[in-house]
Write a protein that holds these residues in place. Structure first.
Motif, mmCIF file in Angstrom:
data_model
loop_
_atom_site.group_PDB
_atom_site.id
_atom_site.type_symbol
_atom_site.label_atom_id
_atom_site.label_comp_id
_atom_site.label_asym_id
_atom_site.label_seq_id
_atom_site.Cartn_x
_atom_site.Cartn_y
_atom_site.Cartn_z
ATOM 1 N N PRO A 189 0.799 -1.235 0.000
ATOM 2 C CA PRO A 189 0.000 0.000 0.000
ATOM 3 C C PRO A 189 0.830 1.281 0.000
ATOM 4 O O PRO A 189 0.398 2.288 -0.569
ATOM 5 N N THR A 190 2.014 1.246 0.588
ATOM 6 C CA THR A 190 2.819 2.467 0.665
ATOM 7 C C THR A 190 3.295 2.945 -0.694
ATOM 8 O O THR A 190 3.525 4.145 -0.903
ATOM 9 N N THR A 191 3.457 2.014 -1.656
ATOM 10 C CA THR A 191 3.893 2.399 -3.002
ATOM 11 C C THR A 191 2.783 2.217 -4.033
ATOM 12 O O THR A 191 3.026 2.377 -5.230
ATOM 13 N N ASN A 192 1.585 1.820 -3.575
ATOM 14 C CA ASN A 192 0.470 1.541 -4.471
ATOM 15 C C ASN A 192 0.887 0.523 -5.541
ATOM 16 O O ASN A 192 0.737 0.751 -6.737
ATOM 17 N N SER A 193 1.419 -0.606 -5.059
ATOM 18 C CA SER A 193 1.875 -1.674 -5.952
ATOM 19 C C SER A 193 1.060 -2.933 -5.692
ATOM 20 O O SER A 193 0.721 -3.243 -4.539
ATOM 21 N N THR A 194 0.744 -3.658 -6.757
ATOM 22 C CA THR A 194 -0.034 -4.887 -6.611
ATOM 23 C C THR A 194 0.270 -5.861 -7.737
ATOM 24 O O THR A 194 0.608 -5.449 -8.860
ATOM 25 N N ILE A 195 0.153 -7.141 -7.433
ATOM 26 C CA ILE A 195 0.352 -8.213 -8.412
ATOM 27 C C ILE A 195 -0.632 -9.324 -8.085
ATOM 28 O O ILE A 195 -0.868 -9.631 -6.910
ATOM 29 N N TRP A 210 -0.359 -6.179 -12.672
ATOM 30 C CA TRP A 210 0.993 -5.856 -12.218
ATOM 31 C C TRP A 210 1.169 -4.339 -12.249
ATOM 32 O O TRP A 210 1.397 -3.745 -13.297
ATOM 33 N N VAL A 211 1.042 -3.738 -11.082
ATOM 34 C CA VAL A 211 1.186 -2.283 -10.957
ATOM 35 C C VAL A 211 2.275 -1.992 -9.928
ATOM 36 O O VAL A 211 2.276 -2.568 -8.833
ATOM 37 N N VAL A 212 3.214 -1.126 -10.285
ATOM 38 C CA VAL A 212 4.279 -0.710 -9.369
ATOM 39 C C VAL A 212 4.336 0.809 -9.336
ATOM 40 O O VAL A 212 4.520 1.453 -10.374
ATOM 41 N N ARG A 213 4.133 1.363 -8.165
ATOM 42 C CA ARG A 213 4.153 2.817 -7.976
ATOM 43 C C ARG A 213 3.245 3.527 -8.990
ATOM 44 O O ARG A 213 3.661 4.444 -9.695
ATOM 45 N N ILE A 217 2.631 -2.071 -15.348
ATOM 46 C CA ILE A 217 3.810 -2.654 -15.993
ATOM 47 C C ILE A 217 3.439 -3.421 -17.256
ATOM 48 O O ILE A 217 4.128 -3.342 -18.277
ATOM 49 N N ILE A 218 2.344 -4.154 -17.212
ATOM 50 C CA ILE A 218 1.959 -4.958 -18.376
ATOM 51 C C ILE A 218 1.610 -4.056 -19.556
ATOM 52 O O ILE A 218 2.062 -4.283 -20.683
ATOM 53 N N ARG A 219 0.832 -3.032 -19.305
ATOM 54 C CA ARG A 219 0.423 -2.132 -20.390
ATOM 55 C C ARG A 219 1.616 -1.364 -20.955
ATOM 56 O O ARG A 219 1.658 -1.051 -22.146
ATOM 57 N N ASN A 220 2.598 -1.085 -20.135
ATOM 58 C CA ASN A 220 3.738 -0.279 -20.567
ATOM 59 C C ASN A 220 4.994 -1.100 -20.849
ATOM 60 O O ASN A 220 6.068 -0.536 -21.072
ATOM 61 N N TYR A 221 4.842 -2.427 -20.879
ATOM 62 C CA TYR A 221 6.026 -3.276 -20.999
ATOM 63 C C TYR A 221 6.846 -3.004 -22.251
ATOM 64 O O TYR A 221 8.074 -2.996 -22.227
ATOM 65 N N SER A 222 6.174 -2.751 -23.369
ATOM 66 C CA SER A 222 6.902 -2.544 -24.626
ATOM 67 C C SER A 222 7.736 -1.268 -24.626
ATOM 68 O O SER A 222 8.569 -1.064 -25.507
ATOM 69 N N LYS A 223 7.556 -0.431 -23.633
ATOM 70 C CA LYS A 223 8.324 0.817 -23.553
ATOM 71 C C LYS A 223 9.641 0.645 -22.793
ATOM 72 O O LYS A 223 10.455 1.563 -22.755
ATOM 73 N N PHE A 224 9.813 -0.516 -22.190
ATOM 74 C CA PHE A 224 11.009 -0.724 -21.375
ATOM 75 C C PHE A 224 12.205 -1.159 -22.216
ATOM 76 O O PHE A 224 12.102 -2.012 -23.086
ATOM 77 N N GLY A 225 13.338 -0.585 -21.927
ATOM 78 C CA GLY A 225 14.634 -1.057 -22.398
ATOM 79 C C GLY A 225 14.706 -1.390 -23.873
ATOM 80 O O GLY A 225 14.279 -0.633 -24.746
ATOM 81 N N ILE A 311 6.669 -11.122 -2.212
ATOM 82 C CA ILE A 311 7.460 -11.127 -3.446
ATOM 83 C C ILE A 311 8.369 -9.912 -3.448
ATOM 84 O O ILE A 311 7.928 -8.786 -3.223
ATOM 85 N N ASP A 312 9.649 -10.151 -3.716
ATOM 86 C CA ASP A 312 10.620 -9.065 -3.854
ATOM 87 C C ASP A 312 10.874 -8.836 -5.334
ATOM 88 O O ASP A 312 11.444 -9.691 -6.019
ATOM 89 N N LEU A 313 10.401 -7.685 -5.862
ATOM 90 C CA LEU A 313 10.679 -7.315 -7.251
ATOM 91 C C LEU A 313 12.000 -6.546 -7.251
ATOM 92 O O LEU A 313 12.046 -5.343 -7.002
ATOM 93 N N ARG A 314 13.077 -7.241 -7.538
ATOM 94 C CA ARG A 314 14.409 -6.688 -7.320
ATOM 95 C C ARG A 314 14.695 -5.490 -8.220
ATOM 96 O O ARG A 314 15.394 -4.563 -7.827
ATOM 97 N N THR A 315 14.170 -5.493 -9.433
ATOM 98 C CA THR A 315 14.398 -4.364 -10.334
ATOM 99 C C THR A 315 13.786 -3.080 -9.777
ATOM 100 O O THR A 315 14.397 -2.014 -9.823
ATOM 101 N N PHE A 316 12.566 -3.196 -9.253
ATOM 102 C CA PHE A 316 11.840 -2.011 -8.792
ATOM 103 C C PHE A 316 12.097 -1.697 -7.313
ATOM 104 O O PHE A 316 11.589 -0.703 -6.793
ATOM 105 N N LYS A 317 12.853 -2.584 -6.644
ATOM 106 C CA LYS A 317 13.166 -2.397 -5.227
ATOM 107 C C LYS A 317 11.905 -2.184 -4.393
ATOM 108 O O LYS A 317 11.790 -1.243 -3.598
ATOM 109 N N VAL A 318 10.954 -3.082 -4.586
ATOM 110 C CA VAL A 318 9.714 -3.040 -3.822
ATOM 111 C C VAL A 318 9.334 -4.458 -3.441
ATOM 112 O O VAL A 318 9.521 -5.391 -4.232
ATOM 113 N N GLU A 319 8.828 -4.621 -2.219
ATOM 114 C CA GLU A 319 8.404 -5.919 -1.734
ATOM 115 C C GLU A 319 6.912 -5.896 -1.472
ATOM 116 O O GLU A 319 6.416 -5.019 -0.768
#
Length: 324
Positions: A189-195, A210-213, A217-225, A311-319
């Motif tokens: 809840p502190t980062t408004n993240s859910t999976i 899959w929402v992080v902060r 993430i799913i909707r925006n996946y093609s924009k990454f890297g 779950i620890d999402l290591r890339t996003f540094k959120v648990e």
């Protein structure tokens, strides 16, 4: 030392294979199955005794196969190296190892997943046998047959029937066990993240919501890297798989991202001269990273009973903690 002593010391004793002999049949012939007119029981094969002079039963062969899968004879690195194929064959369903006959099938499970079966068959006159290891399931199957009706085709048919009956049932049992342990919703809840993780007829867990902060993430996946050049409107399917890697109460899993709709995948396969051309997830591991951490690396923290705590999402540094 002699070959016989080495085998007994390094294989038979560690695996408690008390019903297996080498070069000679069991002391009591009543312990063995001797078909009518069988002349090879107890006979010497000369220089081929090293390969074909073993007498055993299903209990000991199951112990042998289990010992291989549990790395009781070799460490895990040497075991994996030993079980790699040495060459392919003219059949797409058969690879050759040393000494493995590696069968490959995508017809056994509901999701048509490719599974490998590491087999070693043995055939001598009226004896026809097979030892089969299925590493994906930690399963060992052994079939020993003898007599006038025994032949290699019969053993192959028996193995087929066993695999076709056993693996789908184990799949269902595995999913029934995994769902309450790992399925459900994880939040922070502190980062408004859910999976949300759920199960269906496809392999692994389906990843949704899959929402992080506040970022979907799913909707925006093609924009990454490295995937930023991909069409922005391509659908993304995400599956989560265990890696069998872990330490203490931590267990590592990998997310696999599949771009495109089923229709696009079917068109790709139809327009390519090799099968499963649309399957390129094998090349996607660690493709998208941030801070030298892969986006597809997830680490579960476990309770004492093996169920997931977070779950620890290591890339996003959120648990994210499991909430439902």
């Amino acid at each position: 030392m002699t070959y016989e002593k080495y085998v007994k010391q390094s294989i038979f004793t560690p695996l408690s294979m008390t019903n297996t002999t080498i070069f000679n049949g069991p002391e009591k012939q009543s312990w063995g199955f001797i078909p009518v007119n069988e002349t090879w029981f107890g006979a010497s094969f000369g220089f081929e005794d090293i390969a074909g002079g073993f007498y055993s039963n299903t209990v000991d062969l199951l112990s042998f196969g289990t010992g291989i899968l549990k790395n009781d004879l070799l460490d895990s690195v040497k075991t994996r190296k030993w079980m790699k194929p040495t060459t392919s064959t003219s059949s797409s369903g058969l690879l050759i190892g040393g000494p493995w006959e590696i069968l490959r099938s995508n017809t056994v499970t509901k999701d048509k997943r490719l599974i490998e079966f590491y087999c070693k068959s043995g055939n001598l006159n009226s004896y026809n046998n097979i030892l089969c290891l299925i590493p994906d399931y930690d399963i060992v199957v052994t079939i020993l047959s003898g007599g006038p009706q025994s032949n290699a085709d019969l053993v192959d048919l028996l193995l087929t029937k066993v695999v076709q009956g056993l693996l789908p049932a184990i799949e269902d049992a595995g999913k029934a066990e995994a769902l309450p342990k790992f399925g459900g919703t994880y939040t922070d809840p502190t980062t408004n993240s859910t999976i949300t993780l759920s199960l269906d007829d496809a392999p692994g867990f389906a990843v949704s919501e899959w929402v992080v902060r506040d970022v979907d993430i799913i909707r925006n996946y093609s924009k990454f890297g490295a995937l930023s050049s991909s069409p922005k409107d391509r659908p993304v399917s995400i599956r989560l798989y265990p890696t069998n890697l872990g330490s203490g109460c931590h267990n590592a899993w990998r997310a696999v991202f599949d771009l495109g709709s089923p229709k696009e995948s079917a068109e790709k396969d139809a327009n390519s001269f090799w099968p499963d051309a649309s399957c390129h997830t094998w090349a996607s591991m660690d493709r998208t990273t941030y801070g030298f951490r892969s986006m597809d690396e997830w680490v579960f923290s476990l309770h004492d009973d093996g169920s997931a705590r977070s779950i620890d999402l290591r890339t996003f540094k959120v648990e994210l903690k499991k909430t439902a």
